[in-house]
Design a protein around this motif. Structure first.
Motif, PDB file in Angstrom:
ATOM      1  N   ASN A  40      11.763   1.449  -1.815  1.00 40.18           N
ATOM      2  CA  ASN A  40      11.535   1.201  -0.781  1.00 40.18           C
ATOM      3  C   ASN A  40      10.200   2.322  -0.472  1.00 40.18           C
ATOM      4  N   ILE A  41       9.414   2.455  -0.758  1.00 40.93           N
ATOM      5  CA  ILE A  41       7.958   2.992  -0.940  1.00 40.93           C
ATOM      6  C   ILE A  41       7.483   1.362  -1.782  1.00 40.93           C
ATOM      7  N   ILE A  53       7.065  12.386  -3.897  1.00 36.01           N
ATOM      8  CA  ILE A  53       7.627  11.477  -2.778  1.00 36.01           C
ATOM      9  C   ILE A  53       7.534  11.988  -1.494  1.00 36.01           C
ATOM     10  N   CYS A 110       2.504   4.829  -3.983  1.00 34.31           N
ATOM     11  CA  CYS A 110       1.739   3.722  -3.812  1.00 34.31           C
ATOM     12  C   CYS A 110       2.424   2.336  -5.142  1.00 34.31           C
ATOM     13  N   HIS A 118       7.695  -0.863   1.053  1.00 33.70           N
ATOM     14  CA  HIS A 118       7.732  -0.877   2.765  1.00 33.70           C
ATOM     15  C   HIS A 118       6.005  -1.747   2.156  1.00 33.70           C
ATOM     16  N   ASP A 119       5.235  -1.091   1.072  1.00 34.45           N
ATOM     17  CA  ASP A 119       3.934  -1.534   0.669  1.00 34.45           C
ATOM     18  C   ASP A 119       3.672  -2.493   0.360  1.00 34.45           C
ATOM     19  N   ASP A 125       3.896  12.174   0.066  1.00 29.59           N
ATOM     20  CA  ASP A 125       3.292  10.603  -0.392  1.00 29.59           C
ATOM     21  C   ASP A 125       2.316  10.326  -1.527  1.00 29.59           C
ATOM     22  N   LYS A 169      14.475   5.640  -3.552  1.00 33.70           N
ATOM     23  CA  LYS A 169      13.504   5.819  -2.782  1.00 33.70           C
ATOM     24  C   LYS A 169      11.809   5.060  -3.940  1.00 33.70           C
TER      25      LYS A 169
END
Length: 289
Positions: A98-99, A42, A48, A102-103, A45, A95
């Protein structure tokens, strides 16, 4: 025949004993190592979203499903089922969500900038039981979509059928609160859970998704065909859209069209792609229509 070795340990001050299982200890150690690796990934990064398109029976692209992937530096691309259970167990699932969100927001804005989608286009994101039960879910969702100026109506929250079978009153309240904020709901893997059909009409959902296991049997099994047809008919009777997952052959595609399905996704249409790959695919297939 292989036997399992257990070592008996005597407890001091009593007559009780406990058992040590080397296999269980090894499993726990692997889980702890994976949890540590997820935390590291995490921060680096490595997670995805990949996107699989959904099309209607006319072949028009109407949406997509976001699927998390782990691009591990040594192991390569890792599918969600290999790490999601550990992420849930150790409280890391928010978490990861949220990733993915975000994408999703980045992709939607890129497609809007290219003028190839309108506000009817939505992207689905899977919501786990623990996330759905969290009082922070609405705040977490809005924190991200407001940052990217995304309409809540373009985010579809996928929950499983089994999530509807516990604490029905709370589930309905939570769903209605999120729907009032603009989000949409879809029931994923429909037909594999144990929700009560008597309550289904009470849940404010927009869509049912037929599980791939039924689509796999739709051509060579009367049972598979009948289950799919029953779910489609049920959805229509409740004014719900019905999506078939895991469509892999033209024969399945053509039969589902005859069965009056609303939308389909699967390898026949496209495999899941990263943001860049999906944007190119969507642009090419929109221009071709």
């Amino acid at each position: 025949m292989q036997t399992r070795l257990c070592i008996v340990l005597k407890i001091k001050g009593g007559n009780s004993s406990s058992f040590y299982d080397p296999a269980l200890q090894t499993l726990l150690e692997k889980q702890t190592e994976l949890e540590t690796d997820i935390v590291r990934a995490i921060a680096s990064d490595e997670f995805c979203a990949y996107f699989q398109p959904q099309v209607n029976t006319y072949g028009d692209v109407i949406g997509a499903e976001a699927l998390i992937r782990w691009n591990h530096p040594q192991k390569g691309l890792i599918a969600a089922n290999e790490f999601i259970p550990i992420a849930e167990q150790y409280g890391l699932i928010q978490k990861l969500q949220n990733i993915v969100l975000h994408d999703i927001c980045i992709l939607i804005n890129e497609l809007k900038a290219d003028n190839i989608i309108d506000d009817s286009f939505s992207v689905s994101i899977n919501i786990s039981q623990s996330q759905f039960n969290s009082s922070n879910l609405k705040g977490e969702l809005f924190s991200t979509i407001n940052k990217f100026d995304i309409r809540a109506q373009q985010i579809k929250l996928e929950i499983t059928e089994s999530m509807l079978s516990s604490d029905i009153d709370y589930t309905i309240r939570q769903m209605k609160e999120l729907i009032a904020a603009g989000f949409l709901f879809s029931i994923d893997d429909f037909g594999t859970g144990y929700s009560c059909l008597a309550y289904l009409s009470a849940f404010p959902v927009k869509e049912l998704k037929i599980d791939k296991s039924f689509i796999d049997k739709i051509l060579d099994s009367t049972v598979g065909f009948n289950i799919a047809q029953t779910i489609i008919s049920l959805g229509k009777s409740l004014n719900l859209e019905v999506v078939a997952e895991g469509v892999e052959t033209t024969e399945q595609y053509d039969l589902l069209k005859k069965m009056n399905i609303d939308a389909m996704q699967g390898y026949l249409i496209a495999r899941p792609m990263d943001k860049e790959g999906y944007a190119k695919w969507h642009s090419a297939n929109t221009n071709a229509q």
